[in-house]
Design a protein around this motif. Sequence first.
Motif, short mmCIF file in Angstrom:
data_model
loop_
_atom_site.label_atom_id
_atom_site.label_comp_id
_atom_site.label_asym_id
_atom_site.label_seq_id
_atom_site.Cartn_x
_atom_site.Cartn_y
_atom_site.Cartn_z
N ASP A 124 55.44 -9.80 -1.23
CA ASP A 124 54.09 -9.46 -0.78
C ASP A 124 53.51 -8.22 -1.46
N SER A 125 53.85 -8.04 -2.71
CA SER A 125 53.33 -6.87 -3.41
C SER A 125 51.82 -6.93 -3.61
N TYR A 126 51.25 -8.12 -3.53
CA TYR A 126 49.79 -8.22 -3.64
C TYR A 126 49.11 -7.43 -2.53
N HIS A 127 49.64 -7.50 -1.34
CA HIS A 127 49.07 -6.77 -0.21
C HIS A 127 49.68 -5.38 -0.02
N ALA A 128 50.93 -5.22 -0.44
CA ALA A 128 51.67 -4.00 -0.12
C ALA A 128 51.86 -3.08 -1.33
N TYR A 129 51.04 -3.23 -2.36
CA TYR A 129 51.27 -2.41 -3.55
C TYR A 129 51.12 -0.91 -3.26
N HIS A 130 50.27 -0.53 -2.32
CA HIS A 130 50.17 0.90 -1.97
C HIS A 130 51.51 1.42 -1.45
N GLU A 131 52.11 0.66 -0.56
CA GLU A 131 53.42 1.02 -0.02
C GLU A 131 54.49 1.03 -1.12
N ASP A 132 54.43 0.04 -1.99
CA ASP A 132 55.40 -0.04 -3.09
C ASP A 132 55.30 1.19 -4.00
#
Length: 163
Positions: free
Chosen positions: A48-56
């Motif tokens: 789910d890096s599309y939605h969670a890239y900020h967290e990543d």
Amino acid sequence: MVNDRRSKNQMGEGAWREDGKGINTWDEFVHRNSNKIIDRSTGDIAADSYHAYHEDVSLLKFFAADVYRFSLSWSRILPTGRIDYINPAGIQHYNNLINLLIANGIEPIVTLHHWDLPQPLMEIGGWPNEEVIHHFTNFAHLAFRLFGDRVRKWVTFNEPFAL
């Protein structure tokens, strides 16, 4: 810290049918052959890096990473695999990710192809069809034009000899 929506066994950006992304060969394969995947998971959500890239990116910064390699989804940028339609939401997503990485002192390294040929190109024969090579060249030139001002290192194919 990992979002509960993320699959524990998959990498990838997920969001398989969001924001104008086209279908690719991996999407097609896992939806037609779920029995071939041990846990029957798909790339629908994946990491789910599309939605969670900020967290990543926050995690990368926390662990003092100074580089991050990720793959562009050809079908997110060019849903048909062809230059006939450029998906603005796909471009915006990768611009956001690249800009956030750089703002956090992390160098982006971009892979152009990671086992996810746009399905319409597979339907005309896939890589053995020379027309697909022409479409890949257009995709690569577009990526260089859109992101090359900030991306210095590129990988053409992820694991080209893996079977």
